[in-house]
Scaffold this motif. Structure first.
Motif, short mmCIF file in Angstrom:
data_model
loop_
_atom_site.label_atom_id
_atom_site.label_comp_id
_atom_site.label_asym_id
_atom_site.label_seq_id
_atom_site.Cartn_x
_atom_site.Cartn_y
_atom_site.Cartn_z
N ASP B 107 0.82 -1.20 0.00
CA ASP B 107 0.00 0.00 0.00
C ASP B 107 0.86 1.26 0.00
OD1 ASP B 107 -1.85 1.91 0.19
OD2 ASP B 107 -2.64 1.32 2.14
N PRO B 108 1.02 1.87 -1.18
CA PRO B 108 1.88 3.05 -1.24
C PRO B 108 1.26 4.25 -0.53
CG PRO B 108 0.78 2.73 -3.34
CD PRO B 108 0.41 1.56 -2.49
N MET B 109 -0.06 4.20 -0.24
CA MET B 109 -0.68 5.36 0.38
C MET B 109 -0.21 5.54 1.82
SD MET B 109 -2.21 6.09 -2.29
CE MET B 109 -3.38 7.44 -2.12
N THR B 110 0.07 4.44 2.51
CA THR B 110 0.46 4.56 3.92
C THR B 110 1.93 4.23 4.15
OG1 THR B 110 -0.24 2.29 4.29
CG2 THR B 110 -1.84 4.01 4.79
N SER B 111 2.62 3.83 3.08
CA SER B 111 3.99 3.36 3.29
C SER B 111 5.02 4.48 3.29
CB SER B 111 4.37 2.34 2.21
OG SER B 111 3.55 1.21 2.35
N LEU B 112 4.58 5.69 2.98
CA LEU B 112 5.52 6.82 3.01
C LEU B 112 5.20 7.70 4.21
CD1 LEU B 112 5.40 7.65 -0.79
CD2 LEU B 112 7.40 6.88 0.45
N ASN B 113 6.26 8.27 4.78
CA ASN B 113 6.08 9.17 5.91
C ASN B 113 5.43 10.47 5.43
OD1 ASN B 113 6.35 10.99 8.00
ND2 ASN B 113 8.36 10.26 8.61
N PRO B 114 4.23 10.80 5.96
CA PRO B 114 3.51 11.95 5.44
C PRO B 114 4.20 13.30 5.69
CG PRO B 114 2.44 11.09 7.41
CD PRO B 114 3.49 10.10 7.01
N LEU B 115 5.12 13.33 6.64
CA LEU B 115 5.72 14.61 7.01
C LEU B 115 7.09 14.85 6.39
CD1 LEU B 115 4.80 14.91 10.79
CD2 LEU B 115 3.44 15.38 8.77
N MET B 116 7.55 13.91 5.56
CA MET B 116 8.86 14.09 4.94
C MET B 116 8.70 14.20 3.43
SD MET B 116 11.27 11.39 6.96
CE MET B 116 12.83 11.63 6.12
N THR B 117 9.52 15.04 2.81
CA THR B 117 9.48 15.13 1.36
C THR B 117 9.95 13.79 0.80
OG1 THR B 117 11.75 15.90 1.18
CG2 THR B 117 10.05 17.57 1.39
N ILE B 118 9.49 13.47 -0.40
CA ILE B 118 9.91 12.20 -0.97
C ILE B 118 11.41 12.19 -1.21
CG2 ILE B 118 7.65 11.68 -1.96
CD1 ILE B 118 8.77 12.55 -4.64
N GLY B 119 11.96 13.37 -1.50
CA GLY B 119 13.41 13.46 -1.68
C GLY B 119 14.15 13.06 -0.42
N ALA B 120 13.64 13.52 0.72
CA ALA B 120 14.30 13.20 1.99
C ALA B 120 14.18 11.71 2.28
CB ALA B 120 13.67 14.01 3.12
N GLN B 121 13.03 11.11 1.89
CA GLN B 121 12.83 9.70 2.20
C GLN B 121 13.68 8.80 1.33
OE1 GLN B 121 8.77 8.45 3.34
NE2 GLN B 121 8.19 10.56 2.99
N ILE B 122 13.90 9.21 0.10
CA ILE B 122 14.79 8.41 -0.75
C ILE B 122 16.23 8.70 -0.36
CG2 ILE B 122 15.51 7.94 -3.12
CD1 ILE B 122 12.72 8.79 -4.02
N GLY B 123 16.49 9.97 -0.09
CA GLY B 123 17.86 10.39 0.25
C GLY B 123 18.39 9.71 1.49
N GLU B 124 17.51 9.43 2.46
CA GLU B 124 18.02 8.86 3.70
C GLU B 124 18.56 7.44 3.50
OE1 GLU B 124 15.22 8.81 6.91
OE2 GLU B 124 13.94 7.30 5.99
N VAL B 125 18.01 6.71 2.54
CA VAL B 125 18.58 5.38 2.24
C VAL B 125 19.98 5.53 1.68
CG1 VAL B 125 18.09 3.17 1.17
CG2 VAL B 125 16.29 4.84 1.36
N LEU B 126 20.12 6.47 0.75
CA LEU B 126 21.42 6.67 0.11
C LEU B 126 22.46 7.10 1.13
CD1 LEU B 126 20.01 8.60 -2.96
CD2 LEU B 126 21.11 6.37 -3.04
#
Lengths: 306, 343
Positions: B107-126
Motif C-alpha cells: 500500500d503506497p498510500m500509507t507506506s511513506l512518511n507523510p511529514l517528509m518530502t519524498i526526496g528526503a525519504q529516498i535520500g536517507e537510504v542513500l
C-alpha cells in the motif's frame, strides 16, 4: 505564509474586538457598577456622583466609543484598589506570570518528550510502567496540595528553598515545578500513546525495511509525526495557564502574578483592573494561537493555512 | 561452465525450513510451517497463494519485520550462504536490508512518511547505506525519480507524499527500493492497491528495471496473469507451506497439485461465456491448529485417507515439484485450457 499571517492577525483583531464588547457589556450592563464598586453604605447621591464621574450615566453608545478610544491608548481607567492606572498594575504583574508559565511549561515540554518516547519503546516494559504510574500520580495530585507538600519538604524541613514570594532564581523553582507536574503528566502520557501509534504505522515498517537505524526511525520518523497531537495539547496547556490556571500556584506561593492580581481584583470588586487583565489575557491568547498555527504548518505540510 | 555461470547458479537468498509463529490470545498461530525457497541471481520468482497463506510473512521474515507477537520459531534465512538470523548475521543483515535486499510494500498510500518530502525519504537510504552527502543524495534521488518514470523530478523531490497520486507514490517506493542498486527486490503485491491502468505500468517498470539492473525479484501476488507474464519460477503457498513449485510455464501448463489446478481454474477469463465465477469450495484451515496432513485435503476432490499424512514436496516432472499424494491427477472433471486461462 505572509498572507496567512496577515489574515490570522486580522482575525485575531476581530476576536479582540469581540472580547472588548463582552467586557464592556459585562461590566456595564450586568448589574450596576456603582453598586458593585462602592461600599454598601454609600448613599444614592454618592452613587450618582460616582456614575457621573466615571461617565456611566451617559448613553451606552457614547460610553462604548469612549471605551474603545481609551483602549487604543491602553487606558482602562484607574484601579479603585490601588488608585493608579490599571494597565500599570497589569504590566507589573504580567512578567511574573509569564516567567512562571515559561519555566513550568518549558520544563513539562522538555521532559515529556524523552520520557514519553522512552515509555513507548517497550509498552509494558519497566520504563513504561514507571512513566505510566508517574503520569497517573501527577494527574491525580491536587495542585494546591502538591505545592503545600513541596513547601513543607523543601522549604520548611530541608530549608533549601524559599517558601514563597519573588526574589532570586531559587524562588522560581518550587512554583515552576508545581505548575509543571500536571502538565508534564498529561503531555508525557500523550507522547507515549502517540509514539506507540506511530511506531506501528506502515511508514515505520518502510523505514525499517530500508535498513534505517533505530534512532533515525524514532526521532526522524515516529517522534516527528507524534509532534502534531503534542503541539495541540502543549498549546492548550499554555493557553489554559495564561487564562488563569496559574492562580492556584500563585496563591499557594504568594506569587505576585496576574492570576493572584485577578483574584484580588474580584475580591475588591475592582472592575477596571479586572477589565485590563481580561483584555491583556485575551490578546496574549490570540498571539499564542497564531504562533501555534505557524508551528503546525512547519511540522505538518498537509495542513492548509486558510 | 564459465565463472559467470557459476556465479549465477549460486543462490542469492535461501530460506530453509522457516517456521514463523504468532502468539495470540487464542493460542499460537502457525503462520509459516517450514518454508523452503531459494532465489538465484537475475531470477524472478513468484509466490502466489490466497490471503493468509504466508506470502507476506515470508517477505517480512526476510526483511526482519516480524514483530512481537510474531517470532521466527525455527529454520534459517541465508544471504549468499551466511545466516541472517545468527548472532553475527544480525549485524550484517542490518546493513544488507535496504541496500542489497529491498522491499516494496502493498500500500503506497500509507507506506511513506507523510511529514517528509519524498526526496528526503529516498535520500536517507542513500545516506545510510552509501554514505552520500546531502547534495550527492539529492542529485542521485533526482536521477532515480527519473528512472522510475516520474516527470519533473527536480520539482518532485521537494514534494510531500500527499501531493502525489497512488501510482506516483508506488513509483517513489520503487525508486527507494532500487536506490542502492539492490541484488534482490521483494515486491509484496505491488499493484494490489492501484488502479488497473496503473498496475500494468508499474509491472512494466519493474520488468524493465529487472533487466537493466540485473535484479533478482520475488514477486508476491495473487494475480496469476501477472505471474505468467513476468516470472521464471513460481511457488504456490497454501496454509503456511509451499505446496507446489517449479518453472512458471510448467506449473501453468501442467499444474500438479489440486490446489494449483483449482487456483488456475478459478481465474476468470475474458472470453468466458459462463455467468458465474468458479471458486474452490470451502476455506483454508485455521492456522491456530493446522492439520497434520495435507492442509488442502478438506477441500480437495481427490482427498483420501492417506492425505491425513503430510505429503513431501517431491519432483513430479522435470519442471516442477508438488506436495501431494497423487500429483498431476486432474482434480476437477472439466478440463479448462489452463495455459489459456492465464495468458
Amino acid at each position: 505564509m505572509g498572507a496567512f499571517l496577515l489574515r490570522r492577525i486580522f482575525q485575531g483583531m476581530l476576536v479582540v474586538l469581540g472580547v472588548t464588547l463582552v467586557v464592556f457589556v459585562a461590566t456595564r450592563m450586568v448589574g450596576d457598577p456603582a453598586k458593585v464598586m462602592l461600599p454598601l453604605s454609600a448613599t444614592d447621591a454618592q452613587r450618582a456622583a460616582f456614575n457621573h464621574q466615571m461617565g456611566l450615566d451617559r448613553p451606552l453608545g457614547a460610553q462604548f466609543i469612549t471605551f474603545v478610544g481609551d483602549l487604543s491608548t491602553l487606558d482602562f481607567g484607574d484601579s479603585l484598589w490601588q488608585r493608579r492606572p490599571a494597565i500599570q498594575i497589569v504590566f507589573e504583574r504580567l512578567p511574573n506570570t509569564l516567567a512562571l508559565i515559561g519555566l513550568g511549561l518549558g520544563l513539562a515540554v522538555t521532559l515529556s518528550l524523552p520520557l514519553g518516547a522512552l515509555a513507548a519503546l517497550r509498552p509494558g516494559g519497566v520504563a513504561d510502567r514507571v512513566v505510566v504510574f508517574g503520569g497517573l500520580f501527577g494527574l491525580s495530585l491536587p495542585q494546591f496540595w502538591l505545592g503545600l507538600l513541596m513547601i513543607m519538604f523543601f522549604a520548611v524541613t530541608l530549608k533549601i528553598l524559599p517558601t514563597s514570594g519573588v526574589g532570586g532564581p531559587s524562588h522560581y523553582i518550587l512554583p515552576a515545578v508545581t505548575l509543571a507536574i500536571p502538565s508534564l503528566a498529561r503531555l508525557m502520557m500523550l507522547v507515549r500513546s502517540s509514539v506507540i501509534d506511530e511506531l506501528n504505522q506502515q511508514y515505520v515498517r518502510t523505514a525499517r525495511a530500508k535498513g534505517m537505524r533505530f534512532h533515525t526511525i524514532l526521532f526522524g520518523h515516529a517522534l516527528r509525526n507524534a509532534l502534531v497531537p503534542f503541539l495541540t495539547l502543549a498549546g492548550w496547556e499554555f493557553i489554559s495557564a495564561l487564562a488563569g490556571y496559574t492562580v492556584v500556584v500563585e496563591t499557594v506561593f504568594a506569587w505576585p502574578g496576574l492570576g493572584l492580581t485577578a483574584m484580588k481584583a474580584i475580591e475588591r470588586s475592582d472592575l477596571f483592573l479586572l477589565q485590563a487583565i481580561v483584555f491583556t489575557v485575551a490578546i496574549m491568547i490570540v498571539i499564542v494561537n497564531i504562533l501555534l498555527d505557524v508551528l503546525y504548518k512547519l511540522i505538518d505540510p498537509r495542513i492548509k493555512l486558510a | 561452465m564459465t565463472e559467470m555461470d557459476m556465479m549465477s547458479e549460486a543462490a542469492l537468498l535461501e530460506i530453509d525450513r522457516l517456521c514463523v509463529e504468532f502468539d495470540t490470545r487464542g493460542g499460537v498461530v502457525h503462520g509459516l510451517r517450514g518454508v523452503d525457497l531459494s532465489v538465484r541471481r537475475g531470477e524472478t520468482l513468484a509466490i502466489v497463494g490466497e490471503s493468509g497463506s504466508g506470502k507476506s510473512v515470508t517477505a517480512q521474515a526476510v526483511m526482519g519485520l516480524i514483530d512481537v507477537p510474531g517470532r521466527i520459531a525455527s529454520g534459517d534465512i541465508r544471504w549468499k550462504g551466511q545466516s541472517m538470523l545468527s548472532r553475527e548475521g544480525l549485524a550484517m543483515a542490518q546493513d544488507i536490508r535496504g541496500k542489497d535486499v529491498a522491499l516494496i510494500f502493498q500500500d503506497p498510500m500509507t507506506s511513506l512518511n507523510p511529514l517528509m518530502t519524498i526526496g528526503a525519504q529516498i535520500g536517507e537510504v542513500l545516506r545510510r547505506h552509501l554514505g552520500l552527502s546531502k547534495i550527492q543524495a539529492r542529485t542521485r534521488t533526482e536521477e532515480l525519480l527519473g528512472a522510475v518514470g516520474i516527470s519533473a523530478p527536480r520539482r518532485r523531490v521537494d514534494q510531500y507524499p500527499h501531493e502525489l497520486s497512488g501510482g506516483m507514490r508506488q513509483r517513489v517506493m520503487i525508486a527507494m527500493a532500487i536506490a542502492c542498486e539492490p541484488q534482490l527486490l521483494i515486491a509484496d503485491e505491488p499493484t494490489t492497491a492501484l488502479d488497473v491502468t496503473i498496475q500494468a505500468q508499474v509491472l512494466e517498470l519493474l520488468a524493465g528495471l529487472q533487466e537493466t539492473l540485473r535484479l533478482s525479484v520475488i514477486l508476491i501476488t495473487h494475480d496469476l496473469g501477472v505471474v505468467a507474464g513476468l516470472c521464471h519460477r513460481v511457488a504456490v503457498m497454501y496454509a503456511g507451506k509451499i505446496i507446489e513449485t517449479g518453472l512458471a510455464d510448467d506449473v501453468f501448463e501442467r499444474p500438479s497439485h489440486p490446489y494449483t489446478q483449482g487456483l488456475i481454474r478459478s481465474t476468470p477469463r475474458l472470453d468466458d461465456q459462463m455467468e458465474r465465477l468458479i471458486a474452490i469450495e470451502g476455506s483454508p484451515p485455521s492456522l491456530l491448529a493446522p492439520p497434520t496432513g495435507c492442509a488442502f485435503s478438506p477441500r480437495c476432490p481427490l482427498s483420501e485417507p492417506k492425505c491425513a499424512e503430510q505429503p513431501p514436496l517431491v519432483a513430479v516432472h522435470a519442471g516442477a515439484s508438488a506436495a501431494c499424494w497423487h500429483p498431476a491427477t486432474p482434480a476437477w472433471r472439466e478440463a479448462p485450457a489452463l495455459a489459456e486461462a492465464v495468458s
